[in-house]
Design an enzyme around this catalytic site. Structure first.
Site, PDB file in Angstrom:
ATOM      1  N   GLU A  82       0.883  -1.170   0.000  1.00 53.30           N
ATOM      2  CA  GLU A  82       0.000   0.000   0.000  1.00 53.30           C
ATOM      3  C   GLU A  82       0.918   1.217   0.000  1.00 53.30           C
ATOM      4  OE1 GLU A  82      -3.384   0.099  -0.005  1.00 53.30           O
ATOM      5  OE2 GLU A  82      -3.688  -2.065   0.061  1.00 53.30           O
ATOM      6  N   CYS A  86      -2.229   9.603   2.445  1.00 55.53           N
ATOM      7  CA  CYS A  86      -1.803   8.963   1.191  1.00 55.53           C
ATOM      8  C   CYS A  86      -2.776   9.227   0.049  1.00 55.53           C
ATOM      9  CB  CYS A  86      -1.633   7.465   1.395  1.00 55.53           C
ATOM     10  SG  CYS A  86      -3.141   6.653   1.927  1.00 55.53           S
TER      11      CYS A  86
HETATM   12  P1  NAD Z   1       8.226   4.672   5.334  1.00 57.70           P
HETATM   13  O1  NAD Z   1       8.368   3.926   4.104  1.00 57.70           O
HETATM   14  O2  NAD Z   1       9.302   5.564   5.777  1.00 57.70           O
HETATM   15  O3  NAD Z   1       7.963   3.711   6.605  1.00 57.70           O
HETATM   16  C1  NAD Z   1       6.924   2.804   6.695  1.00 57.70           C
HETATM   17  C2  NAD Z   1       7.347   1.615   7.548  1.00 57.70           C
HETATM   18  O4  NAD Z   1       8.462   1.002   6.958  1.00 57.70           O
HETATM   19  C3  NAD Z   1       7.753   1.979   8.986  1.00 57.70           C
HETATM   20  O5  NAD Z   1       7.200   1.038   9.884  1.00 57.70           O
HETATM   21  C4  NAD Z   1       9.250   1.868   8.956  1.00 57.70           C
HETATM   22  O6  NAD Z   1       9.775   1.455  10.211  1.00 57.70           O
HETATM   23  C5  NAD Z   1       9.489   0.811   7.913  1.00 57.70           C
HETATM   24  N1  NAD Z   1      10.780   0.969   7.229  1.00 57.70           N
HETATM   25  C6  NAD Z   1      11.447   2.130   6.994  1.00 57.70           C
HETATM   26  N2  NAD Z   1      12.589   1.874   6.320  1.00 57.70           N
HETATM   27  C7  NAD Z   1      12.635   0.537   6.111  1.00 57.70           C
HETATM   28  C8  NAD Z   1      13.559  -0.331   5.451  1.00 57.70           C
HETATM   29  N3  NAD Z   1      14.663   0.136   4.878  1.00 57.70           N
HETATM   30  N4  NAD Z   1      13.286  -1.635   5.437  1.00 57.70           N
HETATM   31  C9  NAD Z   1      12.152  -2.109   5.985  1.00 57.70           C
HETATM   32  N5  NAD Z   1      11.255  -1.342   6.628  1.00 57.70           N
HETATM   33  C10 NAD Z   1      11.478  -0.038   6.686  1.00 57.70           C
HETATM   34  O7  NAD Z   1       6.862   5.407   5.087  1.00 57.70           O
HETATM   35  P2  NAD Z   1       6.288   6.562   5.916  1.00 57.70           P
HETATM   36  O8  NAD Z   1       7.130   7.774   5.693  1.00 57.70           O
HETATM   37  O9  NAD Z   1       6.039   6.080   7.284  1.00 57.70           O
HETATM   38  O10 NAD Z   1       4.874   6.795   5.179  1.00 57.70           O
HETATM   39  C11 NAD Z   1       4.697   7.765   4.169  1.00 57.70           C
HETATM   40  C12 NAD Z   1       4.427   7.117   2.837  1.00 57.70           C
HETATM   41  O11 NAD Z   1       3.457   6.099   2.972  1.00 57.70           O
HETATM   42  C13 NAD Z   1       3.841   8.067   1.810  1.00 57.70           C
HETATM   43  O12 NAD Z   1       4.452   7.836   0.583  1.00 57.70           O
HETATM   44  C14 NAD Z   1       2.377   7.689   1.753  1.00 57.70           C
HETATM   45  O13 NAD Z   1       1.744   8.005   0.557  1.00 57.70           O
HETATM   46  C15 NAD Z   1       2.449   6.239   1.995  1.00 57.70           C
HETATM   47  N6  NAD Z   1       1.196   5.773   2.553  1.00 57.70           N
HETATM   48  C16 NAD Z   1       0.436   4.952   1.809  1.00 57.70           C
HETATM   49  C17 NAD Z   1      -0.785   4.541   2.311  1.00 57.70           C
HETATM   50  C18 NAD Z   1      -1.686   3.626   1.541  1.00 57.70           C
HETATM   51  O14 NAD Z   1      -2.648   3.163   2.118  1.00 57.70           O
HETATM   52  N7  NAD Z   1      -1.421   3.339   0.290  1.00 57.70           N
HETATM   53  C19 NAD Z   1      -1.191   4.965   3.562  1.00 57.70           C
HETATM   54  C20 NAD Z   1      -0.359   5.802   4.284  1.00 57.70           C
HETATM   55  C21 NAD Z   1       0.843   6.180   3.780  1.00 57.70           C
END
Ligand code: NAD
Length: 456
Positions: free
Chosen positions: A210, A244
């Site tokens: 997602e 998002c």
């Molecule tokens: P992110 O990718 O930084 O982090 C999300 C999760 O991934 C966190 O739990 C984090 O600990 C983990 N993570 C971070 N780096 C990692 C790595 N290298 N390996 C494995 N796991 C890792 O995302 P964010 O900044 O928390 O969220 C923002 C983004 O999420 C935006 O792009 C937004 O559009 C998207 N988003 C999408 C939806 C959807 O439903 N499609 C909903 C909310 C947010």
């Protein structure tokens, strides 16, 4: 250490206890009771992390999950039932059915912007489907992360639902590179989604991704401008734009641009008053890193409304940017903040060219009063989901699948779709022994005509 905890989940799943209908239903009820028990703690935590009001928290976080739980509790028995399907001529008199099998041990990884519902909503589907679950919340919404730990650990043993905190870049690879999950459900940025997909591919683990992206919002010349302004401002500036499915940018018919800008200004003042930083209905940016990134966009185009910032209080005013160019930074990255660029179009082709720069967005929105234009736009823009004369609310109807496509994600969930995401559909063909014609067995010489009749 973590590996032995994961193995305990595997053993718990293999014991078969989670497959039982009564067990699953009882866990869903326990989760609901625990959320309601911690309702005030969740309001406090989400206020601390993102300055969300209790009303906003109920609509977009806790209440949304409670409604998913109610739907799952109500429909679980029916969802779990085997489906009988027709059997083709070749296989008669066999019968055919689809069994609903839990996947096993699944990993759910959440982001920080809706830290509660984006972690717990998939959990509802995973429990309903009879799985053991590892939950990895975002470390950036730390107050909510701490309360969710209590919500989960108050009612679930760690060999059933394991709550794993820490730096995602460290703990997620530690788990995924050493343990074969049966599914990984990830919500977050596209760049990290790619890392997750690669790790999953090594062990052929199926994924739901997602992700984010730039969701366009087209406003046609025949749109109801006042309603469009209200509905666009509502989700663009809700949670300070950190959503998002927020309309990322607006492409408006040239003829109504000025009226629309006035309507947005009026709407924002009605929503948040002249000083949104003092409004209990306006959120804050999660941290300095995100603040600096979003504030950087304010040098693009021309600010026609808003534009004030306060780094100390992580405040960025709802802002409208005019005269933006398609190659400006604000049009390249997902904005994920309260900054709204406005671009104009005269012909549909011009608008489609802008959208084509970011294909298959998570959502596509169009405002029009013409049925023909509505259909034309829906057919022209491929997206995860869509709203007509609205923005973002499609995600609150659990009868609709929610998910992206291409760079905005793969797979979907909510309601029954969540159950399906965490369920394997096992095909079963049952053949009676009383009928066993020789025609089905070698030698086959001379049977081609009959086979052509049977298989057509
Ligand atoms: P992110 O990718 O930084 O982090 C999300 C999760 O991934 C966190 O739990 C984090 O600990 C983990 N993570 C971070 N780096 C990692 C790595 N290298 N390996 C494995 N796991 C890792 O995302 P964010 O900044 O928390 O969220 C923002 C983004 O999420 C935006 O792009 C937004 O559009 C998207 N988003 C999408 C939806 C959807 O439903 N499609 C909903 C909310 C947010």
């Amino acid at each position: 250490m973590i590996l032995s905890s994961l193995q305990r989940l595997r053993d718990y799943f293999d014991s078969g206890i989670t497959k039982n209908y009564d067990f699953r239903k009882a866990q869903l009820k326990k989760l609901k009771a625990s959320i309601l028990k911690h309702e005030q703690d969740l309001y406090d935590a989400l206020y601390a992390d993102l300055k969300k009001s209790p009303e906003e928290t109920w609509v977009t976080e806790t209440g949304l999950v409670i409604s998913e739980l109610n739907a799952a509790i109500k429909n679980l028995y029916q969802w779990m039932q085997p489906e009988t399907v027709d059997t083709n001529l070749l296989n008669l008199p066999s019968t055919s059915k689809i069994l609903k099998e839990p996947l096993g041990v699944v990993l759910i990884i959440g982001p920080w912007n809706y830290p509660f519902q984006l972690l717990i909503n998939p959990l509802v589907g995973a429990i309903a489907a009879g799985n053991c679950v590892v939950l990895k919340p975002s470390e950036f919404a730390s107050a909510t992360e701490a309360v969710m730990k209590k919500v989960v650990e108050d009612v679930f043993p760690s060999e059933y639902i394991l709550y794993v905190q820490g730096d995602g870049a460290k703990v997620v690879p530690e788990m995924m590179n050493n343990f074969s999950f049966d599914h990984v459900f990830y919500t977050g940025s596209t760049s990290v989604g790619r890392i997750i997909y690669k790790m999953a591919a090594e062990r052929l683990v199926p994924v739901t991704l997602e992700l984010g992206g730039k969701s366009p919002c087209v406003v046609e010349s025949d749109a109801n401008i006042k309603v469009a302004a209200r509905r666009i401002a509502m989700t663009k500036f809700s949670n300070a734009g950190q959503m998002c499915v927020a309309p990322d940018y607006v492409i408006i018919h040239e003829s109504i641009k000025e009226k629309f800008i006035s309507a947005i200004k009026e709407t924002v003042e009605q929503f948040f008053g002249g000083k949104p930083e003092q409004s209990e209905n306006y959120g804050k940016i999660i941290n300095e890193k995100q603040f600096d990134r979003i504030a950087g966009y304010l040098s693009n185009g021309k600010i026609v409304f808003g534009g004030r910032t306060d780094r100390k209080n992580l405040f960025i005013e709802p802002t409208l940017l005019d005269e933006v160019k398609v190659n400006d930074a604000v049009m390249n990255d997902e904005i994920f903040g309260p900054v709204m660029p406005i671009l104009t179009f005269k012909s549909k082709g011009e608008a489609l060219n802008i959208i084509a720069g970011h294909p298959a967005p998570l959502a596509f929105y169009v405002f029009t009063s013409s049925k023909a234009k509505e259909n034309d736009w829906l057919n022209s823009v491929a997206s995860g989901g869509s709203c007509v004369n609205n923005t973002s609310w499609h995600l609150t109807n659990h009868n609709l699948p929610f998910g992206g496509r291409g760079f905005s994600g793969t797979g979907n969930y909510h309601g029954k779709y969540s159950f399906d995401t965490f369920t394997h559909k096992k095909a079963v063909l049952k053949t009676p022994t009383w009928f066993d014609p020789a025609i089905k067995y070698p030698p086959f010489n001379g049977k081609l005509k009959l086979f052509k009749w049977l298989i057509r």
